[in-house]
Design a protein around this motif. Structure first.
Motif, PDB file in Angstrom:
ATOM      1  N   ASP A  63      21.739 -35.780  20.837  1.00  0.00           N
ATOM      2  CA  ASP A  63      21.568 -34.729  19.833  1.00  0.00           C
ATOM      3  C   ASP A  63      21.109 -35.319  18.496  1.00  0.00           C
ATOM      4  O   ASP A  63      21.149 -34.642  17.476  1.00  0.00           O
ATOM      5  CB  ASP A  63      22.852 -33.917  19.668  1.00  0.00           C
ATOM      6  CG  ASP A  63      24.017 -34.760  19.162  1.00  0.00           C
ATOM      7  OD1 ASP A  63      23.916 -35.995  19.195  1.00  0.00           O
ATOM      8  OD2 ASP A  63      25.013 -34.170  18.727  1.00  0.00           O
ATOM      9  N   GLY A  81      17.907 -36.682  17.847  1.00  0.00           N
ATOM     10  CA  GLY A  81      16.525 -36.329  17.546  1.00  0.00           C
ATOM     11  C   GLY A  81      15.622 -36.649  18.726  1.00  0.00           C
ATOM     12  O   GLY A  81      16.071 -36.816  19.858  1.00  0.00           O
ATOM     13  N   LYS A  95      16.976 -34.730  13.619  1.00  0.00           N
ATOM     14  CA  LYS A  95      17.122 -33.271  13.564  1.00  0.00           C
ATOM     15  C   LYS A  95      16.784 -32.731  12.173  1.00  0.00           C
ATOM     16  O   LYS A  95      16.379 -31.590  12.024  1.00  0.00           O
ATOM     17  CB  LYS A  95      18.543 -32.854  13.941  1.00  0.00           C
ATOM     18  CG  LYS A  95      18.925 -33.189  15.355  1.00  0.00           C
ATOM     19  CD  LYS A  95      18.217 -32.316  16.348  1.00  0.00           C
ATOM     20  CE  LYS A  95      18.718 -32.638  17.749  1.00  0.00           C
ATOM     21  NZ  LYS A  95      18.004 -31.908  18.757  1.00  0.00           N
TER      22      LYS A  95
END
Length: 140
Positions: free
Chosen positions: A88, A90, A115
């Motif tokens: 989570d 990127g 992100k």
């Protein structure tokens, strides 16, 4: 005589209280500003480090894919690219450029994107004659 000195002292408490209050408010404002700046700096540094690790993961994956192609006797003389995510944190975008004529140096480019859209591009050069990594650099 004593009454005159006491009269002069009565009015000095208010100006001192106002000055102390102004100093406390000023110091509080400076402290809040400093803390806010430190938080922004830390967040930016953290995102930059994440982007670098993501880009490095892309290069490592590219070298893995290159070695897999060599093992399976697939062509390594053509460009290839690959996109993937790193948990989570990127995503990365990998590009492989095969060696030019009369050269044994292949180049991997990987862009790591967090992100929060912080990105870093890295490059690794691989000597295809012996499989050694010649360089591994962050691009500006």
């Amino acid at each position: 005589m004593k009454n005159e000195k006491n009269l002069n002292k009565k009015g000095s408490a208010l100006p001192i209280a106002i000055i102390v209050g102004i100093l406390i408010i000023s110091m509080s404002a400076i402290l809040i500003s400093t803390i806010t700046n430190e938080v922004y700096i830390r967040k930016g540094t953290e995102e930059r480090v994440k982007a670098k690790y993501i880009a490095e993961a892309g290069i490592e994956n590219g070298i893995y894919l290159y070695n897999l192609k060599v093992k399976n006797n697939e062509s390594i003389k053509e460009n290839f690219s690959h996109r993937d995510s790193v948990g989570d944190l990127g995503n990365y975008y990998l590009e492989y450029n095969p060696p030019l004529e009369n050269s044994n140096i292949a180049i991997f480019y990987s862009t790591g994107i967090t992100k929060d859209n912080k990105s870093i591009k890295m490059q690794a050069k691989l000597d295809t004659s012996n499989g050694r990594i010649l360089s591994w650099d962050e691009l500006k």
